[in-house]
Design a protein around this motif. Structure first.
Motif, PDB file in Angstrom:
ATOM      1  N   ARG A  56       0.841  -1.210   0.000  1.00 21.65           N
ATOM      2  CA  ARG A  56       0.000   0.000   0.000  1.00 21.65           C
ATOM      3  C   ARG A  56       0.868   1.249   0.000  1.00 21.65           C
ATOM      4  O   ARG A  56       0.609   2.205  -0.726  1.00 21.65           O
ATOM      5  CB  ARG A  56      -0.948  -0.005   1.195  1.00 21.65           C
ATOM      6  CG  ARG A  56      -2.091  -0.993   1.062  1.00 21.65           C
ATOM      7  CD  ARG A  56      -3.140  -0.790   2.137  1.00 21.65           C
ATOM      8  NE  ARG A  56      -2.631  -1.009   3.472  1.00 21.65           N
ATOM      9  CZ  ARG A  56      -2.686  -2.167   4.120  1.00 21.65           C
ATOM     10  NH1 ARG A  56      -3.221  -3.221   3.534  1.00 21.65           N
ATOM     11  NH2 ARG A  56      -2.208  -2.281   5.342  1.00 21.65           N
ATOM     12  N   TYR A  93      -5.202   1.603  -0.883  1.00 27.00           N
ATOM     13  CA  TYR A  93      -6.032   1.264   0.273  1.00 27.00           C
ATOM     14  C   TYR A  93      -6.487  -0.193   0.222  1.00 27.00           C
ATOM     15  O   TYR A  93      -7.492  -0.557   0.829  1.00 27.00           O
ATOM     16  CB  TYR A  93      -7.238   2.204   0.340  1.00 27.00           C
ATOM     17  CG  TYR A  93      -6.826   3.656   0.325  1.00 27.00           C
ATOM     18  CD1 TYR A  93      -6.204   4.224   1.425  1.00 27.00           C
ATOM     19  CD2 TYR A  93      -7.021   4.446  -0.798  1.00 27.00           C
ATOM     20  CE1 TYR A  93      -5.802   5.545   1.408  1.00 27.00           C
ATOM     21  CE2 TYR A  93      -6.631   5.771  -0.825  1.00 27.00           C
ATOM     22  CZ  TYR A  93      -6.021   6.311   0.278  1.00 27.00           C
ATOM     23  OH  TYR A  93      -5.612   7.620   0.263  1.00 27.00           O
ATOM     24  N   LEU A  96      -8.162  -2.661   3.155  1.00 28.56           N
ATOM     25  CA  LEU A  96      -8.663  -1.864   4.282  1.00 28.56           C
ATOM     26  C   LEU A  96     -10.157  -1.602   4.071  1.00 28.56           C
ATOM     27  O   LEU A  96     -10.537  -0.749   3.272  1.00 28.56           O
ATOM     28  CB  LEU A  96      -7.896  -0.540   4.393  1.00 28.56           C
ATOM     29  CG  LEU A  96      -6.389  -0.651   4.594  1.00 28.56           C
ATOM     30  CD1 LEU A  96      -5.750   0.730   4.573  1.00 28.56           C
ATOM     31  CD2 LEU A  96      -6.075  -1.356   5.895  1.00 28.56           C
ATOM     32  N   GLU A  98     -12.333  -0.150   5.902  1.00 25.72           N
ATOM     33  CA  GLU A  98     -12.788   1.192   6.276  1.00 25.72           C
ATOM     34  C   GLU A  98     -12.462   2.231   5.207  1.00 25.72           C
ATOM     35  O   GLU A  98     -13.030   3.313   5.189  1.00 25.72           O
ATOM     36  CB  GLU A  98     -12.200   1.620   7.630  1.00 25.72           C
ATOM     37  CG  GLU A  98     -10.697   1.839   7.629  1.00 25.72           C
ATOM     38  CD  GLU A  98      -9.877   0.589   7.886  1.00 25.72           C
ATOM     39  OE1 GLU A  98      -8.663   0.740   8.066  1.00 25.72           O
ATOM     40  OE2 GLU A  98     -10.424  -0.526   7.908  1.00 25.72           O
ATOM     41  N   LYS A  99     -11.556   1.904   4.286  1.00 29.13           N
ATOM     42  CA  LYS A  99     -11.176   2.832   3.207  1.00 29.13           C
ATOM     43  C   LYS A  99     -11.889   2.516   1.893  1.00 29.13           C
ATOM     44  O   LYS A  99     -11.621   3.154   0.883  1.00 29.13           O
ATOM     45  CB  LYS A  99      -9.661   2.791   2.976  1.00 29.13           C
ATOM     46  CG  LYS A  99      -8.841   3.248   4.168  1.00 29.13           C
ATOM     47  CD  LYS A  99      -8.962   4.741   4.369  1.00 29.13           C
ATOM     48  CE  LYS A  99      -8.009   5.188   5.457  1.00 29.13           C
ATOM     49  NZ  LYS A  99      -8.002   6.623   5.629  1.00 29.13           N
ATOM     50  N   LYS A 100     -12.782   1.546   1.888  1.00 30.70           N
ATOM     51  CA  LYS A 100     -13.477   1.152   0.662  1.00 30.70           C
ATOM     52  C   LYS A 100     -14.258   2.323   0.050  1.00 30.70           C
ATOM     53  O   LYS A 100     -14.174   2.534  -1.158  1.00 30.70           O
ATOM     54  CB  LYS A 100     -14.413  -0.020   0.975  1.00 30.70           C
ATOM     55  CG  LYS A 100     -14.974  -0.696  -0.214  1.00 30.70           C
ATOM     56  CD  LYS A 100     -14.022  -1.685  -0.763  1.00 30.70           C
ATOM     57  CE  LYS A 100     -14.727  -2.576  -1.764  1.00 30.70           C
ATOM     58  NZ  LYS A 100     -13.789  -3.379  -2.490  1.00 30.70           N
ATOM     59  N   LEU A 102     -13.617   5.518   0.270  1.00 31.76           N
ATOM     60  CA  LEU A 102     -12.618   6.446  -0.261  1.00 31.76           C
ATOM     61  C   LEU A 102     -12.044   5.912  -1.564  1.00 31.76           C
ATOM     62  O   LEU A 102     -11.872   6.662  -2.531  1.00 31.76           O
ATOM     63  CB  LEU A 102     -11.496   6.678   0.756  1.00 31.76           C
ATOM     64  CG  LEU A 102     -10.327   7.541   0.295  1.00 31.76           C
ATOM     65  CD1 LEU A 102     -10.789   8.945  -0.058  1.00 31.76           C
ATOM     66  CD2 LEU A 102      -9.251   7.593   1.366  1.00 31.76           C
ATOM     67  N   SER A 103     -11.784   4.638  -1.617  1.00 37.23           N
ATOM     68  CA  SER A 103     -11.258   4.019  -2.822  1.00 37.23           C
ATOM     69  C   SER A 103     -12.247   4.157  -3.983  1.00 37.23           C
ATOM     70  O   SER A 103     -11.853   4.480  -5.114  1.00 37.23           O
ATOM     71  CB  SER A 103     -10.959   2.540  -2.549  1.00 37.23           C
ATOM     72  OG  SER A 103     -10.377   1.932  -3.658  1.00 37.23           O
ATOM     73  N   ALA A 136      -7.162  12.321  -1.937  1.00 36.91           N
ATOM     74  CA  ALA A 136      -6.200  11.270  -1.588  1.00 36.91           C
ATOM     75  C   ALA A 136      -5.125  11.764  -0.623  1.00 36.91           C
ATOM     76  O   ALA A 136      -4.347  10.968  -0.111  1.00 36.91           O
ATOM     77  CB  ALA A 136      -5.542  10.725  -2.848  1.00 36.91           C
TER      78      ALA A 136
END
Length: 183
Positions: A56, A93, A96, A98-100, A102-103, A136
């Motif tokens: 990452r 990410y 992760l 919790e970052k889905k 955001l991705s 980002a």
């Protein structure tokens, strides 16, 4: 016919298997093996285990730097680097949960930048790149930091000495590692 005596040695045999009737035909065996390998092969593509902190970080630094350099680029340059958006969104990410969101958001912004660049709208493409960089949290060209491990101009094999050791050995010629730019 005369009956056999109780002590005679007469042997009974099982019927012989014919050579043209094997237990499992070769064709059936190969067909079953081929079907099994086709069924299992898609699983191999997804079992790479590449979602580690190191990978990452590497994606964030390398692809993030490529995207950061596009802040003031024209449409043609953005199209040349269009893969960096999807690689960053998927890899920076990865793994992760919790970052889905955001991705997914970054993937959508990256597609918007590429679509604007394909239309030849440099202003909209640059605005989308700027939004991508902001969301980002890409603050600089991370791969151009002297002493960094991800500078593409100084890639070495795994197990080689760290960058600081190479720089120390080079003395005043350390600029050769970084080309014209030296921070």
């Amino acid at each position: 016919m005369a009956p056999l005596a109780a002590g005679s040695s007469v042997r009974t045999t099982m019927p012989a298997m014919m050579a043209n009737q094997p237990i499992v035909a070769r064709r059936e065996l190969l067909t079953a093996f081929a079907a099994a390998s086709v069924a299992v092969s898609p699983l191999a593509a997804h079992a790479d285990g590449a979602a580690s902190k190191y990978t990452r970080e590497k994606v964030f630094i390398q692809q993030g730097s490529r995207i950061y350099r596009l802040l003031k680029a024209d449409s043609a340059r953005i199209l040349e680097e269009k893969n960096a958006f999807s690689i960053f969104a998927e890899g920076a990410y990865a793994g992760l949960k919790e970052k889905k969101p955001l991705s997914k958001q970054l993937a959508a912004i990256g597609k918007k930048a590429v679509k604007a660049a394909e239309a030849g709208d440099s202003a909209a493409a640059n605005a989308a790149v700027k939004e991508f960089v902001t969301v980002a949290q890409i603050e600089k060209e991370y791969d151009q930091v002297p002493g960094g491990s991800y500078n593409p101009t100084q890639r070495r094999n795994a197990g080689d000495p760290p960058t600081a050791a190479i720089e120390a050995q080079m003395g005043t010629a350390v600029k050769a590692l970084y080309g014209k730019k030296m921070q």
